[in-house]
Write a protein that holds these residues in place. Structure first.
Motif, PDB file in Angstrom:
ATOM      1  N   HIS A 157       1.047  -1.197  -0.019  1.00  0.00           N
ATOM      2  CA  HIS A 157       0.130   0.037   0.246  1.00  0.00           C
ATOM      3  C   HIS A 157       0.815   1.179  -0.092  1.00  0.00           C
ATOM      4  O   HIS A 157       2.035   1.341   0.680  1.00  0.00           O
ATOM      5  N   ASN A 158       0.365   2.326  -0.694  1.00  0.00           N
ATOM      6  CA  ASN A 158       0.973   3.627  -0.859  1.00  0.00           C
ATOM      7  C   ASN A 158       0.287   4.639  -0.996  1.00  0.00           C
ATOM      8  O   ASN A 158      -0.944   4.466  -1.773  1.00  0.00           O
ATOM      9  N   LYS A 159       0.347   5.882  -0.462  1.00  0.00           N
ATOM     10  CA  LYS A 159      -0.734   6.807  -0.732  1.00  0.00           C
ATOM     11  C   LYS A 159      -0.252   7.382  -2.219  1.00  0.00           C
ATOM     12  O   LYS A 159      -1.232   8.070  -2.835  1.00  0.00           O
ATOM     13  N   LYS A 160       0.690   7.199  -2.864  1.00  0.00           N
ATOM     14  CA  LYS A 160       1.324   7.456  -4.187  1.00  0.00           C
ATOM     15  C   LYS A 160       0.956   6.379  -4.798  1.00  0.00           C
ATOM     16  O   LYS A 160       1.307   5.195  -4.676  1.00  0.00           O
ATOM     17  N   VAL A 161       0.117   6.519  -5.724  1.00  0.00           N
ATOM     18  CA  VAL A 161      -0.370   5.332  -6.725  1.00  0.00           C
ATOM     19  C   VAL A 161       0.779   4.532  -7.308  1.00  0.00           C
ATOM     20  O   VAL A 161       0.976   3.365  -7.396  1.00  0.00           O
ATOM     21  N   PHE A 162       1.609   5.432  -8.005  1.00  0.00           N
ATOM     22  CA  PHE A 162       2.777   4.912  -8.668  1.00  0.00           C
ATOM     23  C   PHE A 162       3.679   4.267  -7.793  1.00  0.00           C
ATOM     24  O   PHE A 162       4.439   3.090  -8.243  1.00  0.00           O
ATOM     25  N   LEU A 163       3.929   4.777  -6.507  1.00  0.00           N
ATOM     26  CA  LEU A 163       4.919   3.935  -5.635  1.00  0.00           C
ATOM     27  C   LEU A 163       4.442   2.597  -5.169  1.00  0.00           C
ATOM     28  O   LEU A 163       4.902   1.751  -4.854  1.00  0.00           O
ATOM     29  N   ALA A 164       2.900   2.593  -5.192  1.00  0.00           N
ATOM     30  CA  ALA A 164       2.350   1.491  -4.593  1.00  0.00           C
ATOM     31  C   ALA A 164       2.462   0.260  -6.025  1.00  0.00           C
ATOM     32  O   ALA A 164       2.773  -0.980  -5.749  1.00  0.00           O
ATOM     33  N   LEU A 165       2.563   0.833  -7.116  1.00  0.00           N
ATOM     34  CA  LEU A 165       2.638  -0.168  -8.185  1.00  0.00           C
ATOM     35  C   LEU A 165       4.261  -0.465  -8.375  1.00  0.00           C
ATOM     36  O   LEU A 165       4.419  -1.766  -8.837  1.00  0.00           O
ATOM     37  N   LYS A 166       5.198   0.163  -7.932  1.00  0.00           N
ATOM     38  CA  LYS A 166       6.360  -0.016  -7.880  1.00  0.00           C
ATOM     39  C   LYS A 166       6.572  -1.251  -6.840  1.00  0.00           C
ATOM     40  O   LYS A 166       7.282  -2.225  -7.082  1.00  0.00           O
ATOM     41  N   ALA A 167       6.162  -1.123  -5.837  1.00  0.00           N
ATOM     42  CA  ALA A 167       6.108  -2.037  -4.611  1.00  0.00           C
ATOM     43  C   ALA A 167       5.439  -3.333  -5.097  1.00  0.00           C
ATOM     44  O   ALA A 167       6.049  -4.700  -4.698  1.00  0.00           O
TER      45      ALA A 167
END
Length: 372
Positions: free
Chosen positions: A320-330
């Protein structure tokens, strides 16, 4: 004495108060025995019945479907004929628009499966704080549970209870007044419900798909699309049904479907005629139908655990991340290509240069990463 001028002119001597009294007597009689209304109500609510069947349709080796007798079965029986002859689809149109993406091929497709759309609709956030940003949850099918055989939950058992209560209500006029016709009609209606729900078309349609190759698991993403706060990644292994095949909504027609639906529609018409002919104790039939319609509506719309839908999953990871792109990277670090394929869904307008460079780097890598 000369006859009244009113009588000679043929005008009735009845007073307006007499007409009002007659109208009230008719209304009173209708409330005492609403037989006509009961017959009319049996032709409404077919869409509710269809939804309840889709939610509770029995699976082998179970042959009992806890969908109660209600007012909508006559209407549904004729819509079933139209479906069998025309669209060849018994299940309702999915009520939760969503997309399935095959991770290996990166091919997205609109979900036309009632079951998979309900899986997405009934997703529950593990915490309220995760509603902000993007949550990607990773699941794996449970190997010791057969896909398509649902667990019994409160919706299932509520149907069982309602059917028992309906039969109990139907016994009352027989025990008190010797009127056993209502019990016969209720029991006959319940038998027709079970016959309609046991048609092989339901299982062949809702679980149409190839089996997953035990040596080559299938990985798919399910999401409501751009703007959704969550995405699901499901790895199917060992003999389960390919979810990508289910999502395509394959056209399937069992050879018994058309003749069976024609016969059942005729039997429902006979049941309707018999119900409309009740001239006493109609309130019991009205109570039975109303209770059944409430159960059908509850079953049709209830949010359920996925196991009760026949989809057996266990969670193995979550990012989970509040930033969508960072969540996709994870997510990409957990399962190869997941973050990459979801960028096209969540960023349909394209990526920034640094983000596009990351995507291209991942596309060029051949390292296979599995669930951590």
């Amino acid at each position: 004495m000369p006859p009244s001028s009113l009588s000679l002119s043929g005008i009735s001597s009845r007073s307006p108060l007499s007409d009002i009294a007659d109208n009230f007597n008719d209304l009173k009689a209708q409330w005492r025995n609403p037989g006509d209304i009961t017959g009319i109500l049996t032709v409404i609510g077919g869409d509710i019945v269809q939804g309840a069947l889709a939610q509770l349709c029995s699976s082998n080796p179970r042959h009992f479907t806890p969908v109660a007798l209600s007012f909508g079965w006559v209407a549904y029986s004729f819509s079933a004929i139209l479906a069998a002859i025309g669209s060849r689809r018994f299940a309702p149109v999915p009520d939760c628009p969503c997309t399935l993406i095959e991770v290996e091929t990166k091919y997205p497709r609109e979900v036309n499966s009632w079951v998979l759309s309900r899986v997405v609709r009934d997703y529950t956030f593990p915490g309220e704080e995760l509603r902000r940003g993007l949550t990607v949850s990773f699941y794996q099918t449970v190997p010791d549970k057969q896909m398509g055989v649902p667990d019994r939950d409160w919706v299932y058992w509520s149907g069982v209870v309602v059917i028992v209560v309906q039969l109990t209500i139907a016994v009352i006029p027989g025990a008190l007044f010797g009127n056993w016709v209502i019990l016969i009609l209720t029991f006959g209606g319940i038998v027709l419900v079970q016959l309609q729900a046991s048609l092989p078309q339901w299982q062949k349609e809702m679980w149409a798909g190839r089996r997953v190759d035990p040596e080559k698991p299938e990985v798919v993403c399910l999401t409501r699309g751009n703007g959704s706060a969550f995405a699901m990644v499901i790895r199917s292994t060992g003999g389960g049904i390919r979810l990508s095949d289910m999502a395509s909504g394959r056209e399937v027609l069992d050879k018994t479907t058309i003749p069976a639906t024609l016969v059942l529609a005729a039997l429902w018409i006979i049941h309707l005629f018999c119900t409309g002919g009740l001239d006493s104790d109609s309130w019991y039939s009205l109570a039975i139908g109303t209770l059944g319609m409430l159960q059908n509506a509850l079953a049709s719309g209830a949010r359920r655990r996925w196991g009760a839908l026949g989809i057996h999953l266990k969670k193995v990871n979550e990012v989970h991340n509040k930033k969508v792109f960072l969540a996709l990277k994870a997510a990409e670090e957990v399962e190869r290509n997941v973050g990459v394929v979801l960028t096209d869904i969540y960023f349909p307008g394209g990526l920034r240069p640094d983000e596009e460079a990351w995507k291209q780097e991942k596309l060029n890598k051949n390292t296979v990463i599995v669930f951590g």
